[in-house]
Design an enzyme around this catalytic site. Structure first.
Site, PDB file in Angstrom:
ATOM      1  CG  HIS A   1      -2.082  -0.813   1.169  1.00 56.53           C
ATOM      2  ND1 HIS A   1      -2.087  -2.269   1.373  1.00 56.53           N
ATOM      3  CD2 HIS A   1      -3.350  -0.592   0.703  1.00 56.53           C
ATOM      4  CE1 HIS A   1      -3.191  -2.699   1.134  1.00 56.53           C
ATOM      5  NE2 HIS A   1      -4.030  -1.862   0.593  1.00 56.53           N
TER       6      HIS A   1
ATOM      7  CE  LYS B   1      -4.010  -0.233   4.578  1.00 54.77           C
ATOM      8  NZ  LYS B   1      -5.241   0.364   4.943  1.00 54.77           N
TER       9      LYS B   1
END
Length: 258
Positions: free
Chosen positions: A162, A166
């Site tokens: 990600h 995040k």
């Protein structure tokens, strides 16, 4: 208001998911949906305090109470603390909620489950069709492994990637993948170790792979997202689906009927 119209509100409207949900609502024809309220934190309001929805200008509020009479269903992609505050307000005013926030503790999940006895809740770590189909594929694959001890000598790893902003890791989706694996093994009275590996880099949208390693060969299942539109569409579809529910906690498998 038109008959059977669903009034939506979105929290975190200036965030990644908020912007993409708004984009879908602005560019696609979705019957009976009306975006009627948007929420953002006070710090983000300093940068932007209005949005364009269709031909209307919506003022962004920082307090859900300010728009409480303007919506029926809330879509929430924020953070665990904010989501719990919002679901308590929804509980008080009998509003339904679609939750895409991840990183909840076990205790926080129990609070959400308790509230779902009073209002309808959809809680999902991932709203894309692909991931939820993948969950079913993995469940069936684990059943095959459990039913044949000769091929059950396998190492299982989950690798998720990600964007670097995040916060939670492993991702909520990775934990959902791990959970379905462990639960399926448990049904066969078996215990399995599953290892999660997290990568946070650049602006990756999200990639999950499940690696089944046998001696001399591997099977790898991969889901890649090239943008956030599938997640946004899934969240809107979930809001439409939950409109006919009064109470209970549901996930995207319920919405997709798989």
């Amino acid at each position: 208001m038109k008959k059977n119209q669903i009034r939506l509100a979105i929290t975190g409207i200036n965030g990644r998911m908020g912007k993409n949900i708004l984009k879908v609502l602005n560019t696609e024809t979705i019957n009976n949906i009306l975006l009627n309220g948007v929420i953002e934190s006070k710090s983000s309001l300093k940068k932007k305090d209005k949005i364009l929805y269709k031909s209307n200008i919506l003022n962004i509020k920082s307090n859900l109470i300010d728009i409480i009479e303007q919506f029926d269903i809330l879509i929430d992609f924020t953070n665990p603390k904010t989501t719990l505050e919002n679901i308590n307000i929804c509980n008080q005013y009998k509003k339904k909620i679609v939750i895409g926030t991840t990183g909840f503790t076990t205790q926080q999940k129990l609070i959400i489950k308790k509230i779902s006895k009073n209002i309808a809740v959809i809680l999902s770590s991932n709203f894309s069709q692909g991931i939820n189909i993948l969950l079913k594929i993995i469940e069936n694959m684990i059943k095959i492994l459990c039913q044949n001890k000769q091929i059950n000598n396998v190492d299982i790893d989950i690798i998720e990637k990600h964007h670097k902003k995040k916060i939670d890791f492993p991702s909520g989706t990775a934990l959902s993948l791990k959970e379905i694996i462990l639960q399926t093994y448990k049904k066969f009275n078996m215990i399995k170790k599953v290892t999660c590996h997290s990568i946070r880099a650049a602006d990756l949208y999200g990639e999950h792979s499940i690696l089944f390693s046998f001696i001399g060969e591997q099977i790898e299942l991969i889901h890649k997202a090239s943008n956030r539109i599938p997640f946004a569409k899934g969240a809107i579809e979930a809001a439409i689906w939950i409109n006919n529910k009064k109470t209970g906690i549901y996930n995207m498998n319920d919405v997709l009927g798989i």
